[in-house]
Design a protein around this motif. Structure first.
Motif, PDB file in Angstrom:
ATOM      1  N   ILE A 182       0.902  -1.238  -0.017  1.00 54.72           N
ATOM      2  CA  ILE A 182       0.035   0.170  -0.087  1.00 54.72           C
ATOM      3  C   ILE A 182       0.804   1.148  -0.086  1.00 54.72           C
ATOM      4  O   ILE A 182       1.703   1.438   0.915  1.00 54.72           O
ATOM      5  N   ASP A 183       0.936   1.956  -1.005  1.00 54.52           N
ATOM      6  CA  ASP A 183       1.539   2.856  -1.146  1.00 54.52           C
ATOM      7  C   ASP A 183       0.723   4.159  -0.265  1.00 54.52           C
ATOM      8  O   ASP A 183      -0.293   4.280  -0.405  1.00 54.52           O
ATOM      9  N   ASP A 184       1.838   5.280  -0.052  1.00 56.60           N
ATOM     10  CA  ASP A 184       1.440   6.469   0.539  1.00 56.60           C
ATOM     11  C   ASP A 184       0.362   6.336   1.584  1.00 56.60           C
ATOM     12  O   ASP A 184      -0.819   6.814   1.840  1.00 56.60           O
ATOM     13  N   PHE A 185       0.561   5.056   2.653  1.00 55.69           N
ATOM     14  CA  PHE A 185      -0.253   4.714   3.625  1.00 55.69           C
ATOM     15  C   PHE A 185      -0.438   5.731   4.826  1.00 55.69           C
ATOM     16  O   PHE A 185       0.453   6.358   4.898  1.00 55.69           O
ATOM     17  N   ALA A 239       9.554   3.305   4.999  1.00 55.23           N
ATOM     18  CA  ALA A 239       9.437   4.772   5.173  1.00 55.23           C
ATOM     19  C   ALA A 239       9.772   5.379   4.117  1.00 55.23           C
ATOM     20  O   ALA A 239      11.016   5.218   3.412  1.00 55.23           O
ATOM     21  N   GLU A 240       8.942   6.197   3.330  1.00 51.27           N
ATOM     22  CA  GLU A 240       9.298   7.023   2.261  1.00 51.27           C
ATOM     23  C   GLU A 240       9.658   8.359   2.749  1.00 51.27           C
ATOM     24  O   GLU A 240       9.307   8.948   3.574  1.00 51.27           O
ATOM     25  N   GLY A 241      10.258   8.915   1.812  1.00 54.03           N
ATOM     26  CA  GLY A 241      10.673  10.470   1.813  1.00 54.03           C
ATOM     27  C   GLY A 241      11.669  10.888   3.143  1.00 54.03           C
ATOM     28  O   GLY A 241      11.776  11.876   3.678  1.00 54.03           O
TER      29      GLY A 241
HETATM   30 CA    CA Z   1       4.516   6.790  -2.015  1.00 53.68          CA
END
Ligand code: CA
Ligand code: C2E
Ligand code: CA
Ligand code: CA
Length: 283
Positions: A182-185, A239-241
């Motif tokens: 799931i992206d941008d959770f 964790a993104e970003g």
């Molecule tokens: Ca994303």
């Protein structure tokens, strides 16, 4: 007042034309971009926080337009969705990313290194294609990439239309052996209910939550909770970003599995990514 009204209308009309022309121009160019080989993939490393090793990469689309230069996805993905062009473009992304991952894994195997996973973003239009599962199976077959090396990144907007149908589709994809992320959770409205309903393997914590974890107690609490949730549900959590050492330390201390972000590397062309994995670059 009449005159003003007409001027306004003319102004508005003029702006519309300008916007429409720009759209048509991009749409026309987008139609030809695949044949002309103007798309490229950049790869952003995903790093295991415990070992510091690169364990995978997200494939991110770039359009190298001869006049406009490098066009970022935000400027054309929406239009590609609307026109349906995202379907052939997305198929190209999947084939290219899987073939690249297979080539890198063959190289790594010879060096006694663990295989990398590749994450590919799926759009709503692709998700709605009746032959999605068969086409992904064909790409895995054609490239020789083991299904376990492919992560499909989905956003929760894909699930809202027909829940029962989406559940069936996700089970069929899982049956291939691929992982579902799931992206941008956390950015949607029903995050908890779909975790119960859909067979998900990975949560990607949206970068808006990661941005302030080192300075904002509320954001930090949310991220700690998402990590705990993932652990309890036995999901992998990325964790993104991640842009700073402080964020990295925080995530590591709280048991996040993997991270992705400018702190380690921006998305880079394939040649550059290959140099990075050859040199055993670690954080
Ligand atoms: Ca994303
Ligand atoms: P996304 O899937 O959420 O991808 C992550 C975006 O965050 C990427 O932007 C990446 O370059 C950026 N990013 C990574 N690390 C950092 C960081 O530390 N700080 C900041 N500020 N940003 C970071 P990009 O490459 O411009 O892609 C934007 C969006 O376009 C993606 O968001 C995804 O939704 C879409 N996209 C990209 N490639 C594809 C594709 O092949 N197919 C589809 N359907 N969508 C794609
Ligand atoms: Ca993504
Ligand atoms: Ca995002």
């Amino acid at each position: 007042a009449k005159k003003l009204g007409r001027n306004r209308w003319q102004f508005y009309h003029g702006a519309m034309n300008e916007e429409t022309r720009e759209r048509l121009r991009i749409e026309g160019a987008l139609r030809n971009a695949l044949e002309r080989g103007e798309f490229v993939l950049h790869y952003q490393p995903q790093v295991d926080l415990a070992s510091g090793h690169i364990v995978g990469m997200e494939a991110l689309l770039r359009w190298r337009h001869p006049e406009l230069g490098v066009v970022p996805p935000q400027r054309f993905i929406g239009l590609a969705e609307e026109t349906g062009l995202i379907v052939p473009i997305g198929a190209w992304v999947l084939r290219t990313a899987c073939a690249q991952a297979r080539a890198w894994n063959t190289m790594r195997e010879a060096d006694g290194l663990a295989p990398l996973r590749v994450a590919v973003n799926l759009s709503a239009r692709q998700f709605a294609q009746p032959d999605l599962v068969a086409s992904i199976a064909a790409v895995l077959d054609g490239t020789g990439l083991p299904a376990a090396c492919l992560d499909l990144e989905l956003t929760e907007s894909l699930f809202v239309d027909d829940v029962a149908q989406a559940v069936d589709l996700l089970h069929a994809l899982k049956a291939l052996g691929v992982a579902l992320s799931i992206d941008d959770f956390g950015t949607g409205y029903s995050s908890f209910s779909y975790l119960r309903t859909f067979p998900i393997d990975v949560l990607k914590i949206d970068r808006s939550f990661v941005a302030d974890i080192a300075s904002d107690a509320d954001e930090a609490a949310i991220v700690v909770s998402i990590i705990a949730l993932a652990r309890n549900l036995k999901l992998r959590v990325i964790a993104e970003g991640v842009e700073s050492t402080a964020q990295l330390d925080f995530l590591r201390a709280h048991g996040c599995d993997e991270m992705q972000g400018y702190h380690f590397s921006r998305p880079v062309p394939a040649e550059e990514f290959e140099r990075m994995i050859r040199s055993g670059h670690a954080c």
